[in-house]
Design a protein around this motif. Structure first.
Motif, mmCIF file in Angstrom:
data_model
loop_
_atom_site.group_PDB
_atom_site.id
_atom_site.type_symbol
_atom_site.label_atom_id
_atom_site.label_comp_id
_atom_site.label_asym_id
_atom_site.label_seq_id
_atom_site.Cartn_x
_atom_site.Cartn_y
_atom_site.Cartn_z
ATOM 1 N N TYR A 278 47.563 32.254 46.413
ATOM 2 C CA TYR A 278 46.102 32.242 46.403
ATOM 3 C C TYR A 278 45.587 33.293 45.418
ATOM 4 C CZ TYR A 278 41.379 33.384 47.974
ATOM 5 O OH TYR A 278 40.041 33.660 48.016
ATOM 6 N N LEU A 279 44.799 32.842 44.440
ATOM 7 C CA LEU A 279 44.200 33.757 43.470
ATOM 8 C C LEU A 279 42.691 33.600 43.519
ATOM 9 C CD1 LEU A 279 46.464 33.560 40.290
ATOM 10 C CD2 LEU A 279 46.059 35.546 41.748
ATOM 11 N N THR A 280 42.033 34.682 43.828
ATOM 12 C CA THR A 280 40.574 34.652 43.931
ATOM 13 C C THR A 280 39.937 34.444 42.555
ATOM 14 O OG1 THR A 280 40.701 36.205 45.744
ATOM 15 C CG2 THR A 280 38.587 36.012 44.660
ATOM 16 N N TRP B 289 33.008 23.723 35.756
ATOM 17 C CA TRP B 289 32.712 25.116 36.100
ATOM 18 C C TRP B 289 33.212 25.360 37.525
ATOM 19 C CZ3 TRP B 289 28.431 28.363 33.726
ATOM 20 C CH2 TRP B 289 28.204 27.972 32.387
ATOM 21 N N ASP C 286 33.198 27.266 49.943
ATOM 22 C CA ASP C 286 33.499 28.596 50.470
ATOM 23 C C ASP C 286 34.773 29.133 49.813
ATOM 24 O OD1 ASP C 286 33.253 30.845 52.069
ATOM 25 O OD2 ASP C 286 32.846 29.692 53.887
ATOM 26 N N PHE C 287 35.078 30.399 50.046
ATOM 27 C CA PHE C 287 36.258 30.986 49.402
ATOM 28 C C PHE C 287 37.539 30.398 50.021
ATOM 29 C CE2 PHE C 287 38.258 33.938 52.384
ATOM 30 C CZ PHE C 287 37.324 33.954 53.411
ATOM 31 N N ALA C 288 38.561 30.294 49.173
ATOM 32 C CA ALA C 288 39.896 29.859 49.596
ATOM 33 C C ALA C 288 39.941 28.454 50.188
ATOM 34 C CB ALA C 288 40.486 30.864 50.594
ATOM 35 N N ASP D 105 29.758 31.290 50.729
ATOM 36 C CA ASP D 105 29.099 30.436 51.720
ATOM 37 C C ASP D 105 27.594 30.367 51.479
ATOM 38 O OD1 ASP D 105 28.587 33.003 52.377
ATOM 39 O OD2 ASP D 105 29.174 32.861 54.492
ATOM 40 N N VAL E 107 36.789 35.105 40.233
ATOM 41 C CA VAL E 107 35.617 35.990 40.115
ATOM 42 C C VAL E 107 34.704 35.369 39.085
ATOM 43 C CG1 VAL E 107 34.806 38.272 39.411
ATOM 44 C CG2 VAL E 107 36.873 38.050 40.794
ATOM 45 N N GLY E 108 33.419 35.279 39.405
ATOM 46 C CA GLY E 108 32.484 34.665 38.466
ATOM 47 C C GLY E 108 32.705 33.163 38.399
ATOM 48 N N VAL E 109 33.042 32.700 37.215
ATOM 49 C CA VAL E 109 33.273 31.266 37.057
ATOM 50 C C VAL E 109 34.351 31.053 36.004
ATOM 51 C CG1 VAL E 109 31.456 31.024 35.311
ATOM 52 C CG2 VAL E 109 32.116 29.036 36.635
ATOM 53 N N LYS E 110 35.149 30.001 36.242
ATOM 54 C CA LYS E 110 36.196 29.668 35.273
ATOM 55 C C LYS E 110 35.877 28.283 34.719
ATOM 56 C CE LYS E 110 41.221 29.566 34.753
ATOM 57 N NZ LYS E 110 41.223 28.424 33.895
ATOM 58 N N GLN F 227 40.148 39.870 45.727
ATOM 59 C CA GLN F 227 41.353 39.246 46.291
ATOM 60 C C GLN F 227 41.687 39.897 47.642
ATOM 61 O OE1 GLN F 227 43.334 36.904 44.529
ATOM 62 N NE2 GLN F 227 44.895 36.705 46.127
ATOM 63 N N ARG G 166 39.634 24.807 58.238
ATOM 64 C CA ARG G 166 38.628 25.820 58.633
ATOM 65 C C ARG G 166 37.290 25.130 58.786
ATOM 66 N NH1 ARG G 166 39.239 28.977 53.597
ATOM 67 N NH2 ARG G 166 37.495 30.291 54.253
ATOM 68 N N ALA H 157 30.521 37.138 33.935
ATOM 69 C CA ALA H 157 31.918 36.877 34.312
ATOM 70 C C ALA H 157 32.323 35.429 34.092
ATOM 71 C CB ALA H 157 32.151 37.295 35.770
ATOM 72 N N GLU I 20 46.785 20.477 61.220
ATOM 73 C CA GLU I 20 46.076 21.698 61.628
ATOM 74 C C GLU I 20 44.573 21.599 61.368
ATOM 75 O OE1 GLU I 20 47.914 25.122 59.783
ATOM 76 O OE2 GLU I 20 49.889 24.195 59.940
ATOM 77 N N GLU J 169 34.497 26.046 59.701
ATOM 78 C CA GLU J 169 33.290 26.731 59.236
ATOM 79 C C GLU J 169 33.009 26.461 57.765
ATOM 80 O OE1 GLU J 169 36.043 28.126 60.286
ATOM 81 O OE2 GLU J 169 36.712 29.753 58.956
#
Lengths: 520, 171
Positions: free
Chosen positions: B34-36, B60, B13-15, B66, B38-41, A116, B90, A78, B125, B92
């Protein structure tokens, strides 16, 4: 692509066959040891890629090669290479090394859609968790602040109560000695006036202390109403004793009337009722310069009405609501002493007792404050059960001194009581501690005992309890710097017959002692 | 002009804002959506160095996690440095970042990195405390408060990392 698999070198062909399904779009790129393009199988454009000519460096077209060790086999899934190229990359070491790029656009798109949704759910959950933690923290913080506020309020109330207590004891001396001195200097009009001024100032100080105490207790919610069988006529008589002289000093006529239909005993908090009426009547006297001040008490269908009327300046309509606010001072009242707490306290006490305080007034035509309270009929108290042995022999006879035990640790107060009681026909039996009071009371059995509530050793309350347990039949009067109907209630429950707060007016004390003897 | 290339990774971590940080650095844009990943860009950005060379940073952008699986470790192979991103709102994600750093060091040794406390635009925040930032500073960690939304310190983060990789400042 499938038809070109046969074109691949045999080792690569087998590997590619293992890696890809036939439906996949696949690109095989041969790279030499210095990173130049050697050979290509497949269509780069089909993967969204552009490649250099054979023999040219490849890294500028495939940045993924940066840091990539082509001497080691690797599998990277990916990879979004920019543009539209999303591939799995397999590195097959050798000379040339082969890069096998397999198109994964549709799979990654589907996976992204799922990921997502998953991540957004996790974010929402994390946010909910954070908000929940904030809520818990806020609640804990709120509880802590509430506790702190309550502690602070309690400490404030305790402090004010303590200060009020501390003030009352010396004020008892001051006011008592003023009365003594007034009697002695009666022939000197100048000194009498000066003493009257000192007396007014001391009483003003006392009212400020007591009002502040009540205000603090009302704010803290610690003021409790204690209803007892109250004798309204006796209460009004006491008020007359206290307030008629003040009215007379200003040249006002004073009248207090209890209508015939008012029952002898009513179930109410006589201490707080007395406090409200003293305040209303004192105000009426303070603000009236000529005419009269009167109190009229009536009762109907379980409700008591006490109307305090004066011929003072009256209160403008636009100020009538404000006058009940704490610290409210009307324009014409600024020249009069006071903190502006009395009416507010009176109104709140009336409400605490389940009633209300209303005002009817017109400028130039005086004012009427009407205290409207629930007051049901009370049972007659059967005093004979406790004091049956006290008989007519305890009535004061001319020329015979009535023994009275006075338990008081403050020598000034003791001396003051002696100065008043002895000329009134009482013989003092003195005790400076609670233990001494018990011993002397049981040895000498006086018909009357005046007990200070705060003494070294046994408290006044403990002395009363012990005396009653030991069968002491004399009348007990509690004298204390502590004020409040709950204290009075506790004292009566402990065996006292009457309860008076310092500073007491000596004529009032004497009339109370007389009444106790007569009741016995 | 001599051009050198260096592979760097951006992990966390995500986001936490990794992709937004890269997009801000490479294209100077930001999207609220927000766009997740996947893998690596993989993206590139060229920086001029003060010694006259040109540095191509091959970035990369690894999908948020996490903890690393074998796939993420494979992405990290050959990287010469990395950006470690934390979402300041966040708490965490700081623990996640520090766990990732430990895992990377265990597998590949101590690589140069910069820790980004991101979302500074939401600093009111933030749940990461000043004491925690101070503790990281005391460990010698280069911490930058960044905002991919406003661009605050994003360029600086990459430039600081570039200097760590080359020993030369970007021009």
């Amino acid at each position: 692509m499938s038809q070109r698999l046969d074109d691949l070198p045999p080792t690569l062909r087998d590997r590619v066959s293992q890696l890809m399904a036939h439906s996949f779009n696949c690109l095989c790129v041969g790279v030499d040891s210095v990173g130049r393009l050697v050979e290509v199988f497949g269509d780069p454009a089909g993967l969204g890629l552009e490649l250099p000519a054979t023999g040219e460096p490849l890294e500028g077209f495939l940045p993924v090669l940066t840091g990539l060790d082509l001497s080691e086999a690797a599998e990277l899934s990916a990879l979004d290479l920019g543009g539209s190229a999303v591939v799995d990359l397999h590195v097959l070491p050798g000379n040339p090394a082969w890069l096998v790029l397999i198109d994964r656009r549709s799979e990654v798109a589907a996976s992204r859609h799922f990921q997502q949704a998953t991540n957004e759910t996790r974010l929402v959950n994390a946010e909910q968790r954070r908000l929940m933690e904030q809520l818990i923290d806020s609640r804990a913080e709120l509880a802590l602040r509430k506790q702190e506020a309550e502690d602070s309020s309690r400490k404030k109330t305790e402090f004010i109560a303590s200060m009020a207590h501390e003030f009352r004891t010396p004020l008892t001396s001051v006011l008592g000695y003023i009365q003594l001195l007034s009697a002695r200097v009666a022939e000197d009009s100048g000194a009498t006036e000066q003493l009257a001024a000192v007396d007014r100032a001391a009483r003003h100080l006392l009212s400020l202390v007591e009002n502040n105490l009540d205000q603090a207790r009302l704010e803290a919610g610690s003021l409790v109403i204690h209803r007892v069988d109250a004798d309204l006529r006796r209460l009004v008589d006491d008020l007359t004793v206290i307030l008629a002289p003040l009215a007379a000093d200003k040249g006002l006529s004073f009248g207090a009337y209890v209508e015939d239909e008012v029952p002898q005993n009513l179930w109410l908090d006589d201490v707080r009722l007395r406090q409200v009426l003293v305040n209303l009547l004192s105000n009426a006297i303070k603000f009236t310069d000529e005419g009269n001040v009167s109190l009229n008490v009536s009762w109907r269908d379980g409700w008591l009405d006490c109307e305090v009327h004066d011929t003072g300046p009256g209160i403008p309509e636009n100020a009538q609501a404000r006058i009940f606010e704490a610290f409210a001072r009307l324009e014409h009242s600024e020249l009069k002493p006071g903190a502006g707490l009395g009416l507010n306290i009176s109104m709140r006490l009336a409400q605490l007792m389940g009633g209300e305080l209303a005002l009817r007034s017109q400028p130039g035509k005086g004012s009427a404050f009407i205290l409207h309270l629930p007051a049901r009929l009370a049972r007659e108290r059967d005093r004979s059960l406790v004091h049956g042995e006290l008989g007519a022999q305890l009535k004061r006879r001319a020329g015979t001194r009535v023994p009275v035990l006075v338990a008081e640790d403050n020598p000034d107060i003791m001396q003051l009581l002696q100065a008043f009681l002895e000329p009134a026909g009482y013989a003092l039996i003195k005790a400076q501690t609670g233990d001494e009071a018990v011993t002397r009371a049981m040895d000498q059995r006086p018909p009357l005992a005046i007990l200070d509530m705060n003494m070294p050793g046994l408290s006044g309350m403990q002395v009363a309890t012990r005396l009653r347990e030991a069968g002491f039949g004399g009348r007990l009067l509690a004298l204390t710097a502590t004020r409040g109907s709950e204290h009075r209630h506790a004292a009566l429950a402990a065996g006292f017959d009457e309860f008076m707060s310092k500073p007491v007016q000596m004529p009032h004390l004497l009339s109370t002692l007389e009444r106790l003897l007569q009741d016995g | 002009m001599t051009r050198i290339s260096r592979k760097v990774c951006i992990i966390g971590d995500f986001a936490v804002g990794k992709t937004s940080t890269v997009t801000r650095f490479v294209n100077n844009v930001f999207s609220e959506k927000y766009l997740t990943t996947v893998g690596v860009k993989i993206d590139t950005k060229d920086l001029e160095l003060v010694d006259g060379r040109s540095l191509r940073m091959v970035i990369w952008d690894i999908a948020g996690s996490d903890r690393f699986s074998s796939a993420e470790f494979a992405y990290m192979r050959g990287a010469q440095g990395y950006l470690l991103v934390v979402d300041g709102t966040r708490k965490e994600t700081l623990a996640s970042a520090l766990a990732l750093r430990a895992a990377v060091e265990e597998r590949y040794g101590a690589l140069p990195f910069v820790l980004l406390l991101n979302k500074y635009d939401l600093v009111d925040e933030w749940s990461v405390s000043d004491a925690e930032i101070e503790a990281l500073n005391k460990q010698g960690v280069l911490v930058l408060c960044t905002s991919a939304m406003t661009g605050k310190c994003v360029e600086k983060a990459f430039r600081d990392l570039a200097k760590s990789l080359t020993g030369v400042s970007a021009a």
